[in-house]
Design an enzyme around this catalytic site. Structure first.
Site, short mmCIF file in Angstrom:
data_model
loop_
_atom_site.label_atom_id
_atom_site.label_comp_id
_atom_site.label_asym_id
_atom_site.label_seq_id
_atom_site.Cartn_x
_atom_site.Cartn_y
_atom_site.Cartn_z
N GLY A 17 1.04 -1.34 0.40
CA GLY A 17 0.04 0.33 0.02
C GLY A 17 0.47 0.96 0.02
O GLY A 17 0.24 2.47 -0.79
N TRP A 50 -1.73 8.08 8.49
CA TRP A 50 -0.14 7.55 8.04
C TRP A 50 0.64 7.35 7.60
O TRP A 50 0.83 8.38 6.78
CB TRP A 50 -0.34 5.82 7.81
CG TRP A 50 -0.05 4.95 8.33
CD1 TRP A 50 0.90 4.20 6.38
CD2 TRP A 50 0.47 4.24 8.75
NE1 TRP A 50 1.54 3.33 7.63
CE2 TRP A 50 2.17 3.26 9.20
CE3 TRP A 50 0.38 4.55 10.54
CZ2 TRP A 50 2.00 2.81 10.28
CZ3 TRP A 50 1.03 3.71 11.68
CH2 TRP A 50 1.91 2.95 11.22
N GLU A 124 -7.35 1.90 4.81
CA GLU A 124 -7.29 1.23 5.63
C GLU A 124 -9.14 0.49 4.87
O GLU A 124 -9.58 0.48 6.28
CB GLU A 124 -7.50 1.79 6.60
CG GLU A 124 -6.16 2.17 6.59
CD GLU A 124 -5.08 3.17 8.00
OE1 GLU A 124 -6.83 3.81 9.08
OE2 GLU A 124 -4.78 3.87 8.26
N HIS A 150 -4.86 -5.90 7.77
CA HIS A 150 -6.13 -5.71 6.72
C HIS A 150 -7.24 -6.81 6.19
O HIS A 150 -6.91 -7.62 6.84
CB HIS A 150 -5.52 -4.70 5.27
CG HIS A 150 -4.30 -3.61 5.61
ND1 HIS A 150 -4.61 -2.85 5.11
CD2 HIS A 150 -4.04 -3.47 6.94
CE1 HIS A 150 -4.53 -1.28 5.99
NE2 HIS A 150 -3.39 -1.90 6.66
N ARG A 181 6.23 -2.53 -21.89
CA ARG A 181 5.25 -3.60 -22.34
C ARG A 181 4.20 -3.93 -22.48
O ARG A 181 3.35 -4.51 -22.44
CB ARG A 181 6.15 -5.17 -21.52
CG ARG A 181 7.40 -4.50 -22.00
CD ARG A 181 8.12 -6.31 -21.00
NE ARG A 181 9.28 -6.76 -21.03
CZ ARG A 181 10.20 -7.36 -20.51
NH1 ARG A 181 9.82 -7.88 -19.57
NH2 ARG A 181 11.89 -7.37 -20.34
N ASN A 208 10.29 -0.37 -9.40
CA ASN A 208 10.34 -1.71 -9.56
C ASN A 208 8.94 -1.99 -8.00
O ASN A 208 9.60 -2.26 -7.36
CB ASN A 208 11.40 -3.25 -9.54
CG ASN A 208 10.56 -4.14 -9.38
OD1 ASN A 208 10.13 -4.80 -10.05
ND2 ASN A 208 11.67 -5.46 -8.59
#
Length: 357
Positions: A17, A50, A124, A150, A181, A208
């Site tokens: 997340g 958060w 959340e 979660h 791609r 990545n």
């Protein structure tokens, strides 16, 4: 499968997340976008949040502008949003904290009025709904988390969802190195750049953030359980609220509304009083084997990391400070049965009754 359940056109699975938040904001800052977020632009976001909702704002060289929250549900106060908007404001990053839906009617009107990007951090809030519509479907782009605690889990994992074709294409490319791609225009790019190996054609900057296939496999099977698991969390929370309502002089508890809350955890705020403090109640719960934790970051500008944050704030953030001092969370998950639900109520009831003697 996720898109169909949520009710959006597109979703891109990522490795967490937190990565979803970073990727979503990086997309909104992409040079190809009109009205993109630029360095120095302000993004309005709640002070009770958060950490990895805030850090990506800094990662794209924007400035988080913190506004206060409501004490009823700990979500961003729409009136404070309106007061915080300046010429530098470019986006709203709202958080459906703990599965509590924000006031989306008001917030979407504000975003439209001021021509701001609207990003929903729904990490959340799986299964939470506002006016019957899933959170995460109101803004330009939204994020979810599938961390172990979660509503459903891929152990680690996250999702970006959107109805915007351009944002989706950027998500698919930037998730994996910025290559071509998975893009719709892949064939056109191959013709335009015939001397570049099409397997390794980089058309964007990127990351990545790919998940593993085993995470995807977990997620596919978890989806079938999601609604059932959310209902258990709601059942737990409704039980605690009903049984503890007798102590409303001392405890601020979640309020039932017409909107569906999905209760990642269960929040309790101890109203300031002369009988007992939050710390005393937390100590009693802990001594009885009931784990607690702070209500997310509390007021994030009170955290030591704030010295490294280039931020602005709107007003005194009085409610965020109140949360910092007086609020905490207890666990809520599908493994909790009637036995555990009742035990928690009994411990709190005995503690308060003893204090009142």
């Amino acid at each position: 499968k996720w898109s169909k359940w949520l009710g959006v056109k597109y979703s891109t699975f990522v490795n967490s997340g937190s990565s979803a938040n970073l990727l979503a904001l990086s997309i909104l800052a992409h040079p190809a976008l009109k009205n993109r977020i630029k360095p120095g632009d302000e993004i309005i976001t709640p002070a009770v949040t958060w950490a990895t909702t805030v850090y990506p704002i800094l990662n794209i060289n924007a400035i988080p502008k913190f506004v206060d929250v409501n004490l009823d549900d700990y979500t961003i106060d729409p009136e404070e949003i309106e007061n915080a908007i300046t010429k530098k404001t470019k986006a709203l990053l709202i958080v459906h904290l703990l599965g509590n839906p924000c006031e989306m009617n008001k917030i979407t009107k504000i975003a439209k009025k001021h021509k701001l990007w609207l990003m929903e951090d729904s990490c959340e809030a799986h299964g939470a709904r506002y006016n019957g519509k899933h959170v995460g479907t109101f803004g330009d782009i939204c994020t979810f988390s599938f961390y172990a605690s979660h509503h459903i889990t891929t152990i680690e994992g996250g999702m970006i969802s959107t109805n915007n074709d351009e944002l989706n294409e950027l998500a698919r490319s930037m998730r994996t190195f910025g290559w071509s791609r998975e893009l719709k225009e892949k064939k056109q790019l191959e013709k335009k750049f015939p001397n570049i190996d099409p397997r390794f054609m980089f058309v964007n900057t990127g990351f990545n953030f790919r998940p593993t296939e085993i995470q995807g496999a977990f997620g596919i099977h978890q989806m079938d359980k999601l609604e059932k698991l959310v209902k258990i969390r709601i059942k737990n929370a409704d039980y605690w609220t009903e049984k503890l309502r007798r102590f409303s002089d001392f405890l601020l508890l979640p309020k039932k509304t017409k909107h569906r809350k999905s209760y990642l955890l269960y929040p309790i705020t101890v109203k300031e009083n002369r009988i007992f403090s939050k710390d005393e109640l937390v100590k009693e719960l802990t001594s009885n084997g009931i784990d607690t934790r702070p209500l997310m970051t509390g007021n994030i500008i009170r955290q030591p990391v704030s010295k490294y944050l280039k931020y602005k704030k709107n007003g005194k953030l009085k409610n965020a400070d109140y949360v910092q001092k007086n609020s905490f969370l207890i666990g809520n998950h599908h493994g909790i049965s009637q036995k555990e639900r009742k035990f928690i109520v009994d411990v709190i009831t005995n503690f308060i009754n003893q204090k009142l003697q």
